[in-house]
Scaffold this motif. Structure first.
Motif, PDB file in Angstrom:
ATOM      1  N   TRP A  22      -3.753  -0.549  -7.320  1.00  0.00           N
ATOM      2  CA  TRP A  22      -4.887  -0.653  -8.247  1.00  0.00           C
ATOM      3  C   TRP A  22      -6.106   0.092  -7.689  1.00  0.00           C
ATOM      4  O   TRP A  22      -6.763   0.850  -8.397  1.00  0.00           O
ATOM      5  CB  TRP A  22      -5.238  -2.129  -8.454  1.00  0.00           C
ATOM      6  N   GLU A  23      -6.405  -0.128  -6.414  1.00  0.00           N
ATOM      7  CA  GLU A  23      -7.573   0.490  -5.801  1.00  0.00           C
ATOM      8  C   GLU A  23      -7.439   2.012  -5.772  1.00  0.00           C
ATOM      9  O   GLU A  23      -8.415   2.746  -5.954  1.00  0.00           O
ATOM     10  CB  GLU A  23      -7.780  -0.043  -4.384  1.00  0.00           C
ATOM     11  N   TYR A  44      -2.471  -4.506  -5.028  1.00  0.00           N
ATOM     12  CA  TYR A  44      -3.911  -4.295  -4.970  1.00  0.00           C
ATOM     13  C   TYR A  44      -4.237  -2.874  -4.513  1.00  0.00           C
ATOM     14  O   TYR A  44      -5.131  -2.222  -5.071  1.00  0.00           O
ATOM     15  CB  TYR A  44      -4.578  -5.292  -4.024  1.00  0.00           C
ATOM     16  N   ILE A  88      -6.540 -13.234 -10.004  1.00  0.00           N
ATOM     17  CA  ILE A  88      -6.826 -12.359  -8.872  1.00  0.00           C
ATOM     18  C   ILE A  88      -6.037 -12.842  -7.663  1.00  0.00           C
ATOM     19  O   ILE A  88      -6.040 -14.029  -7.335  1.00  0.00           O
ATOM     20  CB  ILE A  88      -8.335 -12.352  -8.549  1.00  0.00           C
ATOM     21  N   SER A  89      -5.367 -11.930  -7.007  1.00  0.00           N
ATOM     22  CA  SER A  89      -4.477 -12.303  -5.904  1.00  0.00           C
ATOM     23  C   SER A  89      -5.215 -12.968  -4.752  1.00  0.00           C
ATOM     24  O   SER A  89      -4.647 -13.802  -4.040  1.00  0.00           O
ATOM     25  CB  SER A  89      -3.741 -11.061  -5.395  1.00  0.00           C
ATOM     26  N   SER A  90      -6.465 -12.631  -4.563  1.00  0.00           N
ATOM     27  CA  SER A  90      -7.218 -13.227  -3.461  1.00  0.00           C
ATOM     28  C   SER A  90      -7.576 -14.685  -3.718  1.00  0.00           C
ATOM     29  O   SER A  90      -8.188 -15.333  -2.868  1.00  0.00           O
ATOM     30  CB  SER A  90      -8.488 -12.425  -3.175  1.00  0.00           C
ATOM     31  N   TYR A 111     -12.749  -6.497   0.495  1.00  0.00           N
ATOM     32  CA  TYR A 111     -11.796  -6.861  -0.557  1.00  0.00           C
ATOM     33  C   TYR A 111     -10.363  -6.592  -0.105  1.00  0.00           C
ATOM     34  O   TYR A 111      -9.469  -7.426  -0.292  1.00  0.00           O
ATOM     35  CB  TYR A 111     -12.091  -6.079  -1.846  1.00  0.00           C
ATOM     36  N   SER A 112     -10.141  -5.419   0.488  1.00  0.00           N
ATOM     37  CA  SER A 112      -8.794  -5.079   0.944  1.00  0.00           C
ATOM     38  C   SER A 112      -8.299  -6.084   1.980  1.00  0.00           C
ATOM     39  O   SER A 112      -7.139  -6.522   1.931  1.00  0.00           O
ATOM     40  CB  SER A 112      -8.778  -3.671   1.544  1.00  0.00           C
ATOM     41  N   TYR A 158      -7.418  -9.460   0.336  1.00  0.00           N
ATOM     42  CA  TYR A 158      -6.112  -9.401  -0.324  1.00  0.00           C
ATOM     43  C   TYR A 158      -4.983  -9.390   0.703  1.00  0.00           C
ATOM     44  O   TYR A 158      -3.928 -10.002   0.492  1.00  0.00           O
ATOM     45  CB  TYR A 158      -6.025  -8.164  -1.217  1.00  0.00           C
TER      46      TYR A 158
END
Length: 346
Positions: A64-65, A61, A277-279, A41-42, A45
């Motif tokens: 948030w994480e 992100y 969602i940014s991704s 995920y990282s 992003y």
């Protein structure tokens, strides 16, 4: 990219596990695959942020994480260590021009970890309809969607506008639910239940919003492919319906070819594209590029919205849109100028 995100993520995690024996206290062997998923995920992003020339998206992100992991009992130093390992590993697998950008974005995110973490509730005493919001959210957190729906219908029958319900009750409650899930105070099941209940209650309000005189202007509203969050863009479409537009709401995860076909067949004046969602910004760029290439779609204006566009205020320009709206009311104002006057107010 030279390697797939999954392969790169596994190499990063393996290196972190091997170099930090203490790490297994927080992620043992049974959680190894889960940590690889988190790292994927990282990376996703990060790569989306690079493609969109938006370091803000990756930094947000990671912020948030950081909150999410800390509320799972994992020290934020673990996240810092992962970013440092990611920085070391990624340089060997990206072209020099991209690796330098990746290092810059990662370094900025590491620096941001030194800032105090913020815990901000979306329920504030000075906001409109806060008592109604609190009662609505309490019903849903208790699993009582019937009482929540009855509460909203009675409020509208007593003179509260549907627009105010959308902005000050539905929107704020969903933001608050997202915060509670991020902080591990509610489960994914509760979050999904509350979202589904809100969508059902919105459907019950449709008779209150569908009787307005039409202006002749046509809207197509959609989420991009892979995007499963649809409540926000549906709220926006309902606002346009209340404002007299003829609306075609396509829902979540809509294939690009279906969006294009609808724009052409309905002769849309305006297209609203949502990404929460940014991704998923890559899908936004692809959809807008496809619209611009379509001769029959070229006169339609495009407004984008969703969380990533609130993080980077210039992102709408980077993806090729005509404007960006943080909420439904702003979208109406921008749309009236873009379509009625025929020029980009920005």
């Amino acid at each position: 990219m030279i390697k797939g995100v999954d392969v790169l993520a596994e190499e990063i995690v393996t290196k972190q596990f091997n170099s930090q024996g203490e790490f297994s206290r927080y992620y043992g062997d049974s959680e190894f695959k889960k940590y690889i998923e988190d790292t994927e995920y990282s990376l996703s992003y990060l790569f989306e942020a690079i493609d969109a020339s938006s370091p803000e998206l990756f930094a947000d992100y990671i912020t948030w994480e950081r909150i999410f992991l800390v509320n799972l009992g994992i020290p934020e130093t673990r996240l810092k260590e992962r970013l440092e390992v990611m920085e070391d590993v990624i340089v060997g697998y990206l072209p020099p021009e991209k690796s330098s950008i990746a290092v810059k974005y990662i370094e900025e995110s590491i620096d941001n970890l030194s800032n105090p973490s913020k815990d901000i509730s979306f329920i504030n005493a000075d906001k409109p309809l806060v008592k109604l919001l609190e009662q609505y959210l309490k019903f849903l957190l208790d699993g009582d969607r019937h009482s929540a729906g009855k509460l909203i219908i009675e409020a509208v029958d007593n003179g509260i506008s549907v627009k105010d319900i959308y902005l000050h009750v539905f929107q704020s409650s969903l933001y608050e639910v997202g915060r509670l899930w991020q902080e591990n105070k509610i489960t994914v099941a509760q979050e999904h239940y509350i979202t589904a209940a809100t969508q059902l209650i919105m459907s019950q309000l449709y008779p209150y919003i569908s009787n307005n005189e039409k202006t002749g202007k046509v809207l197509v509203a959609t989420s991009v492919s892979r995007e499963l969050h649809e409540v926000g863009v549906r709220m926006v479409a309902d606002f346009f319906e209340m404002d007299g537009w003829k609306t075609y709401y396509l829902g979540a995860n809509t294939p690009t070819e279906s969006v294009i076909q609808t724009i052409k067949s309905k002769k849309a004046d305006l297209i609203i594209i949502s990404a929460t969602i940014s991704s998923h910004i890559g899908e936004v760029i692809e959809l807008i590029s496809t619209i611009h290439r379509c001769i029959e779609c070229r006169d339609a204006k495009i407004i984008v919205g969703g969380y990533p566009f609130n993080i980077d205020n210039d992102l709408w320009k980077k993806v090729g849109a005509d404007g960006q709206a943080a909420d439904a009311e702003t979208a109406i104002q921008i749309a009236d100028n873009l379509v009625k006057e025929g020029y980009d107010i920005f």
